[in-house]
Design an enzyme around this catalytic site. Structure first.
Site, PDB file in Angstrom:
ATOM      1  N   LYS A   1      30.879  25.345  -3.849  1.00 16.65           N
ATOM      2  CA  LYS A   1      30.635  25.139  -5.272  1.00 16.65           C
ATOM      3  C   LYS A   1      30.582  26.497  -6.003  1.00 16.65           C
ATOM      4  O   LYS A   1      31.573  27.194  -6.051  1.00 16.65           O
ATOM      5  CB  LYS A   1      29.366  24.310  -5.443  1.00 16.65           C
ATOM      6  CG  LYS A   1      29.301  23.077  -4.517  1.00 16.65           C
ATOM      7  CD  LYS A   1      30.345  22.065  -4.841  1.00 16.65           C
ATOM      8  CE  LYS A   1      30.528  20.879  -3.926  1.00 16.65           C
ATOM      9  NZ  LYS A   1      29.831  20.661  -2.722  1.00 16.65           N
TER      10      LYS A   1
ATOM     11  N   ASP B   1      18.091  22.941  -0.683  1.00 17.82           N
ATOM     12  CA  ASP B   1      19.515  22.961  -0.997  1.00 17.82           C
ATOM     13  C   ASP B   1      19.595  23.479  -2.437  1.00 17.82           C
ATOM     14  O   ASP B   1      19.270  22.762  -3.381  1.00 17.82           O
ATOM     15  CB  ASP B   1      20.097  21.546  -0.876  1.00 17.82           C
ATOM     16  CG  ASP B   1      21.580  21.493  -1.197  1.00 17.82           C
ATOM     17  OD1 ASP B   1      22.068  22.400  -1.899  1.00 17.82           O
ATOM     18  OD2 ASP B   1      22.251  20.536  -0.759  1.00 17.82           O
TER      19      ASP B   1
ATOM     20  N   TYR C   1      21.668  15.214  -2.013  1.00 11.43           N
ATOM     21  CA  TYR C   1      23.101  14.910  -1.899  1.00 11.43           C
ATOM     22  C   TYR C   1      23.330  13.745  -0.902  1.00 11.43           C
ATOM     23  O   TYR C   1      22.710  13.706   0.170  1.00 11.43           O
ATOM     24  CB  TYR C   1      23.822  16.182  -1.436  1.00 11.43           C
ATOM     25  CG  TYR C   1      25.253  15.984  -1.036  1.00 11.43           C
ATOM     26  CD1 TYR C   1      26.197  15.541  -1.950  1.00 11.43           C
ATOM     27  CD2 TYR C   1      25.671  16.246   0.263  1.00 11.43           C
ATOM     28  CE1 TYR C   1      27.512  15.352  -1.573  1.00 11.43           C
ATOM     29  CE2 TYR C   1      26.990  16.070   0.647  1.00 11.43           C
ATOM     30  CZ  TYR C   1      27.905  15.609  -0.275  1.00 11.43           C
ATOM     31  OH  TYR C   1      29.203  15.422   0.103  1.00 11.43           O
TER      32      TYR C   1
ATOM     33  N   ARG D   1      33.376  32.887  16.844  1.00 14.31           N
ATOM     34  CA  ARG D   1      32.404  31.784  16.656  1.00 14.31           C
ATOM     35  C   ARG D   1      30.973  32.331  16.583  1.00 14.31           C
ATOM     36  O   ARG D   1      30.072  31.719  16.025  1.00 14.31           O
ATOM     37  CB  ARG D   1      32.554  30.725  17.750  1.00 14.31           C
ATOM     38  CG  ARG D   1      31.528  29.603  17.647  1.00 14.31           C
ATOM     39  CD  ARG D   1      31.961  28.301  18.317  1.00 14.31           C
ATOM     40  NE  ARG D   1      32.436  28.480  19.669  1.00 14.31           N
ATOM     41  CZ  ARG D   1      31.646  28.698  20.723  1.00 14.31           C
ATOM     42  NH1 ARG D   1      30.343  28.769  20.589  1.00 14.31           N
ATOM     43  NH2 ARG D   1      32.172  28.849  21.940  1.00 14.31           N
TER      44      ARG D   1
HETATM   45  C1  LIG Z   1      24.186  19.535  -3.511  1.00  9.30           C
HETATM   46  C2  LIG Z   1      25.149  19.503  -2.356  1.00  9.30           C
HETATM   47  N1  LIG Z   1      24.721  19.876  -1.143  1.00  9.30           N
HETATM   48  C3  LIG Z   1      25.547  19.869  -0.074  1.00  9.30           C
HETATM   49  C4  LIG Z   1      26.850  19.452  -0.175  1.00  9.30           C
HETATM   50  C5  LIG Z   1      27.743  19.460   1.028  1.00  9.30           C
HETATM   51  O1  LIG Z   1      28.556  20.584   0.953  1.00  9.30           O
HETATM   52  P1  LIG Z   1      30.044  20.676   1.606  1.00  9.30           P
HETATM   53  O2  LIG Z   1      30.885  19.653   0.940  1.00  9.30           O
HETATM   54  O3  LIG Z   1      30.432  22.080   1.346  1.00  9.30           O
HETATM   55  O4  LIG Z   1      29.868  20.390   3.068  1.00  9.30           O
HETATM   56  C6  LIG Z   1      27.337  19.044  -1.423  1.00  9.30           C
HETATM   57  C7  LIG Z   1      28.731  18.577  -1.578  1.00  9.30           C
HETATM   58  O5  LIG Z   1      29.136  18.055  -2.570  1.00  9.30           O
HETATM   59  C8  LIG Z   1      26.458  19.068  -2.545  1.00  9.30           C
HETATM   60  O6  LIG Z   1      26.858  18.688  -3.761  1.00  9.30           O
END
Ligand SMILES: Cc1ncc(COP(=O)(O)O)c(C=O)c1O
Length: 417
Positions: free
Chosen positions: A232, A207, A135, A82
């Protein structure tokens, strides 16, 4: 003698040219992104060519002195997975090399990365300024969870982040934004936001999921914390859930402390898959970038499509900013059909190569309708405010043959008539 002098002056010229060209060559210690994707800064001289999966929760020490040195972080030894793990550490170093940061922490999801970073650097009573184009899961974290801990978030239009920061008098602890944004691919000027944040004593956090470290490296523009949903592009094969957060050692110390206790730990096997995915990130992104631009240009000329959102098109309102800060324009694009929601659903259902699924950044092409997925439940006016229509379709363009992808989209458009 003449020859030696000639060689020396050539070397001086090359050196001066490299300095003028600058950041990338120096930052990468002469390794370019595609090489870093495969090897990072390492050169394997013996042992396995591939990072081994250390599927162990705990680590054994010869004596208490060794154990204590590791617990205190003096020896760099691993104590408990962890806290840290050799397989995960290896992929963390590779991501730092790609992002140009001092440190990276890999977590079990993008959401774990966002929440660990925020709880690591923001305290109850402090405020966050966030772009309003982020998001949906992050919005829910900001609206439902953070207020329970006394952290409040104000939202601002992507074009007004800099002004809002400058007017804030330093009242925000953190400024959070995405670029390119979902689903309309707006572009935020990273340098301007990072500069405004620095001027006002605010931590900037991006992000950068839609960009990938091949197309953009926000840390080079001064952004403090760079986050990815590694589910992704970094993973790239739609087979893991993972997240990353990168920054300076100082900033990451607080993030790591929070992450260690919040417990969104990456499993070593998933770290191995992430590392394996990143090996092909360079070539995958080249193809994603090419395919998406090819489709955007073709679809922009199609009379059955009202609008194409893609930062690589010269018609895109932020095209100049995108050119300044991106090395490629990415594999995401959105199209607005000249149709209603029923027609749009029929279009997506008729696609054969584009799979009907959410998520993005994998090798396979995906299509989804924001009004029925990520932005479900919002009425037409609310959608319009975000520049989304009921007929907007988000395409995550994969690495298949571009002419097959175009044929798939055109055949599905034919079904509408
Ligand atoms: C732009 C973006 N940021 C963060 C996330 C969250 O990521 P995760 O699903 O890996 O937790 C997503 C998920 O679709 C996303 O598209």
């Amino acid at each position: 003698m003449k020859n030696a002098r000639f060689r020396l002056s050539i070397r001086i010229c090359i050196f001066t040219f490299q300095i003028l060209l600058g950041v990338i060559i120096v930052r990468n210690k002469d390794r370019h992104p595609s090489t870093l994707c495969v090897q990072g800064y390492h050169t394997q001289t013996s042992g396995p060519a591939v990072v081994p999966i250390v599927q162990s929760s705990t680590f054994v020490f010869e004596n208490q002195k060794q154990m204590l040195d590791s617990v205190q972080g003096k020896s760099g030894g691993h104590v408990y997975t962890r806290w840290s793990n050799p397989t995960t550490k290896s992929v963390e170093e590779k991501i730092s090399a790609l992002e140009g940061t001092e440190d990276t922490h890999v977590l079990a999801s993008g959401m774990a990365a966002i929440s660990s970073a925020i709880f690591g650097v923001v305290k109850g009573g402090e405020r966050i300024l966030s772009s309003d184009s982020i998001y949906g899961g992050t919005v829910q974290l900001f609206n439902k969870i953070l207020p329970q801990y006394g952290i409040h978030v104000d939202y601002v239009d992507t074009d007004e982040i800099v002004d809002k920061l400058m007017d804030s008098g330093g009242s925000y602890k953190l400024c959070f934004f995405e670029t390119p944004t979902n689903p309309t691919l707006k572009i935020v000027d990273m340098k301007k936001v990072a500069d405004a944040a620095r001027t006002t004593g605010t931590i900037s956090m991006i992000d950068s999921t839609f960009g990938s470290p091949i197309n953009q490296r926000p840390y080079e523009f001064g952004v403090d914390l760079v986050m990815h949903s590694a589910t992704k592009y970094l993973g790239g094969h739609s087979d893991i859930i993972a997240g990353t957060i990168s920054g300076s050692k100082v900033m990451m110390t607080n993030v790591r402390s929070a992450a260690k206790l919040l417990g969104g730990t990456m499993d070593p096997f998933a770290s191995f898959l992430l590392d394996r995915g990143i090996k092909t990130l360079g070539v995958r992104m080249e193809r994603h970038n090419f395919n998406a631009k090819y489709l955007a240009e073709k679809l922009e000329r199609n009379s059955r499509i009202r609008k194409v959102h893609y930062p690589g098109l010269s018609s895109h309102p932020h095209h100049d900013v995108a050119r300044k800060q991106m090395d490629g324009f990415g594999g995401m694009l959105s199209i607005e059909l000249d149709s209603d929601l029923a027609g749009t659903s029929k279009f997506v259902d008729s696609l054969e190569i584009f799979l009907n699924a959410v998520s993005l950044g994998g090798v396979e092409s995906l299509a989804s309708i924001p009004a029925l997925t990520t932005h479900y439940g919002l009425n037409e006016t609310a959608l319009r405010e975000m520049d989304i229509a009921e007929s907007t379709v988000r395409l995550s363009v994969g690495i298949e043959d571009p002419s097959d992808l175009l044929f798939d989209l055109l055949s599905a458009l034919d079904v509408l008539q």
